[in-house]
Design a protein around this motif. Structure first.
Motif, PDB file in Angstrom:
ATOM      1  N   PHE A  32       8.503  10.149  -3.193  1.00 38.42           N
ATOM      2  CA  PHE A  32       9.783  10.358  -3.873  1.00 38.42           C
ATOM      3  C   PHE A  32      10.460  11.537  -3.180  1.00 38.42           C
ATOM      4  O   PHE A  32      10.200  12.696  -3.506  1.00 38.42           O
ATOM      5  N   SER A  33      11.303  11.267  -2.223  1.00 34.76           N
ATOM      6  CA  SER A  33      11.910  12.312  -1.421  1.00 34.76           C
ATOM      7  C   SER A  33      13.360  12.531  -1.840  1.00 34.76           C
ATOM      8  O   SER A  33      14.193  11.627  -1.719  1.00 34.76           O
ATOM      9  N   PHE A  34      13.639  13.720  -2.380  1.00 36.82           N
ATOM     10  CA  PHE A  34      14.983  14.078  -2.839  1.00 36.82           C
ATOM     11  C   PHE A  34      15.520  13.018  -3.817  1.00 36.82           C
ATOM     12  O   PHE A  34      16.604  12.478  -3.656  1.00 36.82           O
ATOM     13  N   CYS A  35      14.718  12.777  -4.849  1.00 34.37           N
ATOM     14  CA  CYS A  35      15.052  11.743  -5.837  1.00 34.37           C
ATOM     15  C   CYS A  35      15.414  12.322  -7.200  1.00 34.37           C
ATOM     16  O   CYS A  35      15.552  11.560  -8.165  1.00 34.37           O
ATOM     17  N   ARG A  36      15.495  13.653  -7.316  1.00 35.40           N
ATOM     18  CA  ARG A  36      15.934  14.313  -8.560  1.00 35.40           C
ATOM     19  C   ARG A  36      15.044  13.906  -9.737  1.00 35.40           C
ATOM     20  O   ARG A  36      15.515  13.652 -10.849  1.00 35.40           O
ATOM     21  N   LEU A  37      13.746  13.856  -9.503  1.00 30.72           N
ATOM     22  CA  LEU A  37      12.815  13.380 -10.515  1.00 30.72           C
ATOM     23  C   LEU A  37      12.818  14.248 -11.769  1.00 30.72           C
ATOM     24  O   LEU A  37      12.751  13.739 -12.898  1.00 30.72           O
ATOM     25  N   PHE A  38      12.876  15.561 -11.585  1.00 24.27           N
ATOM     26  CA  PHE A  38      12.690  16.479 -12.716  1.00 24.27           C
ATOM     27  C   PHE A  38      14.009  17.084 -13.159  1.00 24.27           C
ATOM     28  O   PHE A  38      14.041  18.185 -13.720  1.00 24.27           O
ATOM     29  N   GLU A  39      15.086  16.375 -12.941  1.00 25.09           N
ATOM     30  CA  GLU A  39      16.389  16.886 -13.334  1.00 25.09           C
ATOM     31  C   GLU A  39      16.598  16.794 -14.841  1.00 25.09           C
ATOM     32  O   GLU A  39      17.293  17.623 -15.439  1.00 25.09           O
ATOM     33  N   LYS A  51       0.812  -1.212   0.000  1.00 25.94           N
ATOM     34  CA  LYS A  51       0.000   0.000   0.000  1.00 25.94           C
ATOM     35  C   LYS A  51       0.849   1.268   0.000  1.00 25.94           C
ATOM     36  O   LYS A  51       0.460   2.267  -0.607  1.00 25.94           O
ATOM     37  N   ARG A  52       1.995   1.222   0.662  1.00 26.65           N
ATOM     38  CA  ARG A  52       2.832   2.419   0.781  1.00 26.65           C
ATOM     39  C   ARG A  52       4.233   2.101   0.291  1.00 26.65           C
ATOM     40  O   ARG A  52       4.834   1.112   0.710  1.00 26.65           O
ATOM     41  N   LEU A  53       4.747   2.980  -0.548  1.00 26.46           N
ATOM     42  CA  LEU A  53       6.077   2.809  -1.132  1.00 26.46           C
ATOM     43  C   LEU A  53       6.822   4.126  -1.031  1.00 26.46           C
ATOM     44  O   LEU A  53       6.292   5.180  -1.399  1.00 26.46           O
ATOM     45  N   SER A  54       8.060   4.077  -0.506  1.00 25.58           N
ATOM     46  CA  SER A  54       8.817   5.297  -0.273  1.00 25.58           C
ATOM     47  C   SER A  54      10.240   5.136  -0.784  1.00 25.58           C
ATOM     48  O   SER A  54      10.892   4.111  -0.532  1.00 25.58           O
ATOM     49  N   PHE A  55      10.719   6.160  -1.493  1.00 26.82           N
ATOM     50  CA  PHE A  55      12.101   6.237  -1.950  1.00 26.82           C
ATOM     51  C   PHE A  55      12.681   7.560  -1.459  1.00 26.82           C
ATOM     52  O   PHE A  55      12.077   8.619  -1.645  1.00 26.82           O
ATOM     53  N   HIS A  56      13.863   7.474  -0.835  1.00 24.03           N
ATOM     54  CA  HIS A  56      14.493   8.681  -0.312  1.00 24.03           C
ATOM     55  C   HIS A  56      15.957   8.717  -0.738  1.00 24.03           C
ATOM     56  O   HIS A  56      16.669   7.709  -0.679  1.00 24.03           O
ATOM     57  N   ASP A  57      16.389   9.908  -1.173  1.00 21.15           N
ATOM     58  CA  ASP A  57      17.786  10.137  -1.542  1.00 21.15           C
ATOM     59  C   ASP A  57      18.267   9.115  -2.571  1.00 21.15           C
ATOM     60  O   ASP A  57      19.314   8.484  -2.422  1.00 21.15           O
ATOM     61  N   MET A  58      17.485   8.961  -3.632  1.00 19.44           N
ATOM     62  CA  MET A  58      17.859   8.078  -4.735  1.00 19.44           C
ATOM     63  C   MET A  58      17.838   8.874  -6.025  1.00 19.44           C
ATOM     64  O   MET A  58      16.947   9.699  -6.246  1.00 19.44           O
ATOM     65  N   ASN A  59      18.798   8.642  -6.867  1.00 18.83           N
ATOM     66  CA  ASN A  59      18.872   9.332  -8.147  1.00 18.83           C
ATOM     67  C   ASN A  59      17.996   8.592  -9.166  1.00 18.83           C
ATOM     68  O   ASN A  59      18.398   7.586  -9.746  1.00 18.83           O
ATOM     69  N   LEU A  60      16.780   9.125  -9.368  1.00 18.04           N
ATOM     70  CA  LEU A  60      15.837   8.511 -10.303  1.00 18.04           C
ATOM     71  C   LEU A  60      15.690   9.341 -11.578  1.00 18.04           C
ATOM     72  O   LEU A  60      14.706   9.196 -12.305  1.00 18.04           O
ATOM     73  N   ALA A  61      16.676  10.198 -11.838  1.00 20.44           N
ATOM     74  CA  ALA A  61      16.590  11.032 -13.040  1.00 20.44           C
ATOM     75  C   ALA A  61      16.585  10.197 -14.308  1.00 20.44           C
ATOM     76  O   ALA A  61      15.971  10.594 -15.305  1.00 20.44           O
ATOM     77  N   ASP A  62      17.256   9.046 -14.268  1.00 23.11           N
ATOM     78  CA  ASP A  62      17.303   8.180 -15.447  1.00 23.11           C
ATOM     79  C   ASP A  62      16.280   7.061 -15.385  1.00 23.11           C
ATOM     80  O   ASP A  62      16.334   6.119 -16.197  1.00 23.11           O
ATOM     81  N   CYS A  63      15.363   7.124 -14.434  1.00 24.20           N
ATOM     82  CA  CYS A  63      14.374   6.050 -14.258  1.00 24.20           C
ATOM     83  C   CYS A  63      12.958   6.582 -14.431  1.00 24.20           C
ATOM     84  O   CYS A  63      12.037   6.192 -13.700  1.00 24.20           O
ATOM     85  N   GLN A  64      12.767   7.500 -15.372  1.00 18.98           N
ATOM     86  CA  GLN A  64      11.464   8.119 -15.520  1.00 18.98           C
ATOM     87  C   GLN A  64      10.397   7.136 -15.988  1.00 18.98           C
ATOM     88  O   GLN A  64       9.244   7.195 -15.556  1.00 18.98           O
ATOM     89  N   SER A  65      10.755   6.208 -16.858  1.00 17.94           N
ATOM     90  CA  SER A  65       9.779   5.211 -17.290  1.00 17.94           C
ATOM     91  C   SER A  65       9.371   4.305 -16.132  1.00 17.94           C
ATOM     92  O   SER A  65       8.207   3.905 -16.025  1.00 17.94           O
TER      93      SER A  65
END
Length: 812
Positions: free
Chosen positions: A677-684, A647-661
């Motif tokens: 998505f906490s400090f995951c650089r989503l929109f970099e 039910k709950r999924l959390s990611f913190h301090d992970m570089n997901l800039a290349d994982c948009q798909s």
């Protein structure tokens, strides 16, 4: 008509009593009135003077005051001292009156501290009385300094003790001696029924008397009380004897201290028992025929300490022998040197002049270089270190025989074997070495006059144990492991930054033994440390194999350890029993939180844990790094196929800039209710293309209730794009949105609020705006928040945006 007449009668009674008491206290009450009349403040009203007089004579007027009508009683409540204010609480509630505001004002004026912003105070009376109890106990508040705290008819400790749910003992055990003193017997009895949590902070070295008082206190509060949680915080150099005392008492073991009074609550059974030995020495006396590694190690370490103490004691007998009495005295002695406990002499432990049979050659004790103390190495394996020799007394003989072999004792890292052969003379004298031999070989401990741990009285034990920043020495770690193996009442265990090192293998072994016990209740384990000899994923696999019934697992390792890395040549490898390659059996995990050190993590190992956790409902990954986006996608695909209850999924301090798909894949998952998505650089990267795709995925997801995006540099443009999630053509049911630390300015927030108003729908219930640039235009920010509060609950702060200059430059 009866009610108005009764009200009128009570009012007249109050006036009469107030007038009478005012006349009795003219010298005390009139003087302040005259002095105040000449000052800048107006003189006290007649009603206030009457109320003060009534408050001063509550010992006589209490029952009458309780019967006063609500309007009159409401004006008297602020004038009462804390004792009568606490006693009148129930009556005030029946009349529809609340004392919470009064208790809050007392807190602000007397305690002079602000509660934490994270703390939600539900009852200010209980909070005040609990803090008041602690201050009085430590002597940090003078009750005679304020009339609201001083009343000769009440005992401050006794009156406030029933509100104490949590008690903290600090430094040199201040307060323990006072609580077990005879004048405070009723206070301790009240605490035994009200206290639930006992905390120790910043403990220092204590004397024997203080430890004896603590022993009695723990016995009353834990064994005969309701304490269910013991927490230790910030103990940089733990005193071994004190730490072991707290552990053993928390686990339910008890014997009266040397020379201490018997417990009157234990009945006659406890009065005939022998005086207690040191809790650490109790580990030497298990009557089981076969000892595990933890017990053997503890026995050897304790024997080393006792021998060092015995050498310093004045002796009339030869230097190599002590009487039974002196041996017992040395076993009960405390306050030994920590270095002597952790690093026994590596030279021969046979004292000069000791008689030795010809068949018993001298030997030296040494530490094995392997941590694999759980399985013996085969004789045909790689070259082993020189086998250790150990003497064991032959049954029915005075001599000693040698026990040798390539696998005799070559695996234990801390298994120091002390070899001293000797004989008993006249049934009273004995060799120091027999303490080690008897402990290591499982001989009957009664021959030493040493009680076994199982022989001590067993009482109720706590269900929650927490150790925060308490470095565990070898002896302390072995004691903890020994107790854990049978601590079936334990439900939650927290070990935070304890420097376990290679002792983690012993911990796993004890947890496995505990899991095999009937009635094991351990359901939550929180483990964090700077280093680990095992990679974090292998450690996680070992834990879930050892504890298949675990519901909550939180594990964090800050740095990879090269020194303890089993793969480094020359370092001991972990036992194959611990990190076997077999599949993980199905477990009962519902919540898994993992904090990773830097470095790429093997996705297949994580997937194996997830596949075995079909009941998982909440997953949190902190600082996880994968070799490629494909590995991250493999983890997400595993979640979709095997963790249908998530039910709950959390990611913190992970570089997901290349994982948009992969992020879009998550947002389309129709089982998740909350994603972070906490400090995951989503929109970099590619924000112009990724944001519309993200919004489209969210608009089609009707199960997602919460989205947390702190620290992703969303900016004004991203916030306005996100507003489309709440448009009229959206099927989203999002009700919680966290956009903290996203470089949002007041004008962008105002436009976001206007778009929500334009669509005319209740957008969401909770909006978090912490640490954004709203101070750049305070007027616009207030207008935006005013508009937003019409559709949701807004939580913000007055953050100084100049601290985010680096972020500002990066987004220019």
């Amino acid at each position: 008509m009866a009610a108005p007449e009764a009200w009128r009668a009570r009012s007249c009674w109050f006036c009469e009593v107030a007038a009478a008491t005012t006349m009795e206290a003219t010298s005390r009450e009139a003087a302040p009135a005259k002095s105040s009349a000449s000052g800048p403040n107006a003189p006290p009203a007649l009603f206030e003077l009457c109320g003060r007089a009534v408050s001063a004579h509550m010992g006589v007027l209490e029952s009458g005051v309780w019967a006063l009508p609500g309007p009159i009683l409401q004006s008297i409540l602020p004038l009462l001292n804390i004792y009568y204010l606490e006693r009148i609480e129930e009556t005030a509630l029946k009349k529809g009156l609340s004392t919470q505001a009064i208790w809050r004002r007392l807190w602000d004026e007397l305690m002079k501290t602000r509660p934490s912003s994270l703390e939600s105070v539900t009852c200010w009376r209980a909070k005040f009385m609990e803090a008041f109890f602690s201050h009085v106990l430590r002597g940090t508040i003078d009750v005679s300094s304020d009339r609201r705290l001083c009343d000769q008819r009440f005992s401050p400790l006794l009156h406030s003790s029933r509100h104490v749910r949590q008690l903290t003992i600090c430094n040199m055990l201040q307060g323990a001696t006072e609580l077990v003193a005879e004048p405070n017997r009723r206070v301790l009895e009240t605490l035994a029924s009200s206290l639930h949590t006992l905390k120790f902070r910043h403990l220092l070295f204590s004397d024997v008397a203080a430890q004896q008082s603590l022993r009695q206190l723990l016995h009353q509060l834990i064994h005969h009380g309701a304490v269910s949680q013991v927490s230790l915080y910030s103990w940089p150099v733990p005193e071994s004897a004190l730490f072991i005392l707290i552990l053993t008492m928390s686990a339910g073991f008890w014997q009266p201290g040397p020379g201490g009074p018997p417990c009157r609550l234990c009945g006659e059974a406890s009065r005939g028992r022998a005086p207690s030995r040191d809790e650490g020495s109790l580990l030497l006396g298990s009557r089981r025929p076969r000892r595990d590694a933890a017990e053997r190690c503890a026995a050897a370490l304790m024997a080393s300490r006792r021998k060092s103490e015995a050498k310093q004691m004045p002796r009339a007998a030869p230097a190599t022998r002590v009487t039974r009495r002196s041996t017992q005295e040395s076993l009960t002695a405390g306050g030994t040197d920590l270095k002597r406990e952790l690093h026994p002499p590596a030279t021969s432990h046979e004292a000069p002049g000791t008689k030795r049979p010809p068949s018993a050659p001298a030997a030296t004790s040494s530490a094995s270089s392997s941590t694999s103390s759980y399985k013996r190495a085969p004789a045909s394996s790689a070259p082993q270190p020189k086998p250790l020799k150990r003497f064991k007394r032959a049954a029915g003989k005075k001599g000693a025989r040698t026990r040798q072999g390539p696998g005799a004792e070559s695996e234990d890292l801390y298994d120091f074997v002390f070899i001293v052969a000797g004989e008993k003379e006249d049934g009273e004298e004995m060799e120091i070495g027999e303490v080690a031999c008897g402990a290591l070989d499982g001989s009957n401990p009664s021959c030493l006059g040493l009680p076994a741990l199982e022989a001590s009285q067993r009482f109720r034990s706590i269900s929650t144990l927490e150790l925060f920043t308490v470095p565990l020495s070898t002896e302390a770690a072995l004691t903890l492991c020994h107790l854990l193996s049978s601590w079936v009442s334990l439900e939650s265990l927290t070990l935070s930054y304890n420097g376990l090192g290679s002792n983690i293998f012993r911990l796993l072994d004890s947890l496995r033994a505990l899991s095999g016990q009937a009635g094991c209740r351990l359901r939550a384990l929180h483990l964090s440390d700077l280093f680990s000899p095992l990679p974090i994923l292998e450690l996680t696999r070992a834990i879930v194999r050892a504890l298949p019934l675990l519901r909550v697992l939180s594990i964090r390792v800050d740095h990879p350890s090269q020194r303890d890395n089993p793969g480094v040549p020359g370092n001991a490898g972990p036992p194959s029993l611990i990190i076997g390659d077999e599949e993980i059996p199905e477990n009962c995990l519902e919540q898994l939180e993992m904090g990773f050190p830097r470095g790429a993590q093997p996705a297949p190992l994580l997937c194996s844990v997830l596949k075995a956790s079909g009941s998982l409902q909440q997953l949190s990954l902190d600082s996880a790094t994968f070799a490629s986006p494909q590995d991250f996608g493999l983890v997400l695909q595993t979640l979709k196929e095997y963790n249908l209850a998530l039910k709950r999924l959390s990611f913190h301090d992970m570089n997901l800039a290349d994982c948009q798909s992969e992020v879009l894949f998550l947002l389309q998952n129709l089982t998740l209710q909350e994603i972070t998505f906490s400090f995951c650089r989503l929109f970099e990267k590619r924000p112009a293309q990724f944001l519309p795709e993200m919004v489209a995925a969210m608009k089609g997801n009707s199960t997602l209730k919460g989205l947390r995006l702190p620290g992703n540099r969303l900016g004004n443009a991203g916030l306005l794009a996100l507003a489309d999630v709440f448009s009229e053509d959206s099927s989203s049911s999002l009700c919680q949105l966290d956009i903290s630390s996203n470089c949002i300015k007041p004008d962008g927030l105002l436009e976001f609020a206007k778009r929500l108003e334009r669509w005319g729908r209740g957008a969401f219930g909770h909006l978090r705006l912490f640490q954004n640039w709203l101070d750049q235009d305070a007027v616009t920010a207030r207008e935006a928040i005013r508009r937003l509060r019409a559709t949701c609950h807004v939580v913000s702060d007055s953050w100084d945006s100049s601290q985010a200059f680096a972020d500002y430059v990066s987004t220019m």
